[in-house]
Design an enzyme around this catalytic site. Sequence first.
Site, PDB file in Angstrom:
ATOM      1  N   GLU A 126       0.848  -1.201   0.000  1.00 53.75           N
ATOM      2  CA  GLU A 126       0.000   0.000   0.000  1.00 53.75           C
ATOM      3  C   GLU A 126       0.873   1.235   0.000  1.00 53.75           C
ATOM      4  O   GLU A 126       2.097   1.151   0.229  1.00 53.75           O
ATOM      5  CB  GLU A 126      -0.907   0.001   1.235  1.00 53.75           C
ATOM      6  CG  GLU A 126      -1.880  -1.148   1.289  1.00 53.75           C
ATOM      7  CD  GLU A 126      -2.781  -1.105   2.523  1.00 53.75           C
ATOM      8  OE1 GLU A 126      -3.644  -1.985   2.639  1.00 53.75           O
ATOM      9  OE2 GLU A 126      -2.616  -0.178   3.359  1.00 53.75           O
ATOM     10  N   ALA A 129       2.367   1.041   3.346  1.00 51.05           N
ATOM     11  CA  ALA A 129       2.750  -0.279   3.855  1.00 51.05           C
ATOM     12  C   ALA A 129       3.505  -1.039   2.782  1.00 51.05           C
ATOM     13  O   ALA A 129       2.904  -1.579   1.852  1.00 51.05           O
ATOM     14  CB  ALA A 129       1.521  -1.078   4.287  1.00 51.05           C
ATOM     15  N   THR A 157       1.841  -6.088  -9.306  1.00 46.72           N
ATOM     16  CA  THR A 157       2.262  -6.711 -10.562  1.00 46.72           C
ATOM     17  C   THR A 157       1.084  -7.390 -11.263  1.00 46.72           C
ATOM     18  O   THR A 157       0.298  -8.094 -10.633  1.00 46.72           O
ATOM     19  CB  THR A 157       3.365  -7.751 -10.290  1.00 46.72           C
ATOM     20  OG1 THR A 157       4.470  -7.102  -9.647  1.00 46.72           O
ATOM     21  CG2 THR A 157       3.849  -8.373 -11.589  1.00 46.72           C
ATOM     22  N   ARG A 266      36.420  -8.965 -28.401  1.00 40.83           N
ATOM     23  CA  ARG A 266      36.869  -7.569 -28.388  1.00 40.83           C
ATOM     24  C   ARG A 266      38.379  -7.499 -28.197  1.00 40.83           C
ATOM     25  O   ARG A 266      38.934  -8.090 -27.270  1.00 40.83           O
ATOM     26  CB  ARG A 266      36.146  -6.827 -27.252  1.00 40.83           C
ATOM     27  CG  ARG A 266      36.624  -5.414 -26.985  1.00 40.83           C
ATOM     28  CD  ARG A 266      36.240  -4.460 -28.074  1.00 40.83           C
ATOM     29  NE  ARG A 266      36.456  -3.084 -27.650  1.00 40.83           N
ATOM     30  CZ  ARG A 266      36.481  -2.045 -28.465  1.00 40.83           C
ATOM     31  NH1 ARG A 266      36.282  -2.245 -29.764  1.00 40.83           N
ATOM     32  NH2 ARG A 266      36.678  -0.826 -28.008  1.00 40.83           N
ATOM     33  N   GLN A 334      30.988  -3.140 -17.050  1.00 42.93           N
ATOM     34  CA  GLN A 334      32.401  -2.740 -17.038  1.00 42.93           C
ATOM     35  C   GLN A 334      33.194  -3.484 -18.101  1.00 42.93           C
ATOM     36  O   GLN A 334      34.048  -2.904 -18.781  1.00 42.93           O
ATOM     37  CB  GLN A 334      32.993  -2.995 -15.648  1.00 42.93           C
ATOM     38  CG  GLN A 334      34.305  -2.276 -15.390  1.00 42.93           C
ATOM     39  CD  GLN A 334      34.119  -0.770 -15.271  1.00 42.93           C
ATOM     40  OE1 GLN A 334      33.004  -0.289 -15.117  1.00 42.93           O
ATOM     41  NE2 GLN A 334      35.207  -0.037 -15.358  1.00 42.93           N
ATOM     42  N   GLY A 338      32.262   1.000 -23.002  1.00 43.50           N
ATOM     43  CA  GLY A 338      31.303   1.935 -23.583  1.00 43.50           C
ATOM     44  C   GLY A 338      30.105   1.228 -24.200  1.00 43.50           C
ATOM     45  O   GLY A 338      28.964   1.705 -24.120  1.00 43.50           O
ATOM     46  N   GLU A 361       9.405  -8.754  -3.218  1.00 39.39           N
ATOM     47  CA  GLU A 361       9.367  -9.989  -2.426  1.00 39.39           C
ATOM     48  C   GLU A 361      10.146  -9.826  -1.111  1.00 39.39           C
ATOM     49  O   GLU A 361      10.604 -10.802  -0.516  1.00 39.39           O
ATOM     50  CB  GLU A 361       9.939 -11.183  -3.210  1.00 39.39           C
ATOM     51  CG  GLU A 361       9.273 -11.438  -4.541  1.00 39.39           C
ATOM     52  CD  GLU A 361       8.010 -12.265  -4.430  1.00 39.39           C
ATOM     53  OE1 GLU A 361       7.658 -12.662  -3.319  1.00 39.39           O
ATOM     54  OE2 GLU A 361       7.372 -12.508  -5.466  1.00 39.39           O
ATOM     55  N   SER A 364      16.333  -6.370   0.521  1.00 37.64           N
ATOM     56  CA  SER A 364      17.518  -7.027   1.095  1.00 37.64           C
ATOM     57  C   SER A 364      17.597  -6.806   2.597  1.00 37.64           C
ATOM     58  O   SER A 364      18.008  -7.696   3.356  1.00 37.64           O
ATOM     59  CB  SER A 364      18.790  -6.502   0.421  1.00 37.64           C
ATOM     60  OG  SER A 364      18.887  -6.966  -0.912  1.00 37.64           O
TER      61      SER A 364
END
Length: 380
Positions: A126, A129, A157, A266, A334, A338, A361, A364
């Site tokens: 809420e 909440a 959801t 790369r 990283q 770019g 859910e 943490s």
Amino acid sequence: MPLDPETFDALIAAIRRFVAERLRPLEERVAEEDEVPEEIVREMREMGLFGLSIPEEFGGLGLTMGEEVRVALEFGRTTPAFRSVFGTNVGIGSQGLVMAGSDAQKAEWLPRIASGEIVTSFALTEPGAGSDSASVQTRAVRDGEVYKLSGTKRFITNADKASLFTVMARTGGEGAHGVSAFLVPADLPGVSIGKPEKKMGQQGAHVCDVNFDETPVPVGNRLGEEGEGFKIAMRVLDRGRLHIAAVCVGVAERLIADAVAYASERKQFGKALADFQLVQAMIADSKTEALAARALVLETAERKDTGEPTVLEAAAAKYFASEMVGRVADRAVQIFGGAGYIADYGIERLYRDVRLFRIYEGTSQIQQLVIARETIRNGG
């Protein structure tokens, strides 16, 4: 009862192909349009994905927790929005009914949930909440054979797709013991859905406000007894946390594979990025953490399937896996350099997508409190 190994292996193989051949090519489209194509939803129904955790007697696949997390791992290898299409039917939107529903309630709703005819949603949060879920203010006042339900739920959801809500509402005094659970069809009078929120990530998975204005909910739609809603919600979230932890591991494995492929191709300073030890260190850290999270998820799922308590372990799995995938996503950006910041490569999208795993859910910080509480209660 688990599926026979041959049947389950065929299911996993089919899901793996579906993810690779149907879902991953659509990731950019879903992100741009903020909608999962209807033909994909239809294919998910045909595969039985909406009924993964619904008992076979009601038309579902009746997967064990160990089997369910294996499926969740596979769906982690694409944008989390695809899993959200059926995720509420598999987890928080249906499991209260599976765990606490009467025979009549199960017979009425579960077959249609399993088929995907009905999309379910879980309405707990809420405006005032969130983590403090025992303080819900939505009220259900009994009036004869109905409860008049009034209040607002936030960040729900699949709310704009749902036909049935599991709603936590206050029927008694303050605190957890005053909360009850209700099955609320979306077409009841007084139910209205807000517009989908604009979000940082997970485009295609919608969250909306849900408003109840004196909505008449039949007494027969209450789940369990009055005052049992919070207990039901916590049992639902305990299972959901383990499912989300598995998704986190799947996303991490996808990110590692993408980062390794890019680093191998790369070239910088005349050699592949993968030949540089500092890049190797990021890959090593990511792989080690993902393996640890995978082991924790699978072990906890096996423990749950034996009927042992998993409150602590599920919280630990969700905490570690959600934090882990955030670190892996950061390292992947990283390694891509770019290119990792450019939308065309998809890494920045997953970087944004996984940020939510540390919040829903149970944040943490809530998981840390649960882990500490259970550890102290058990004497370490």
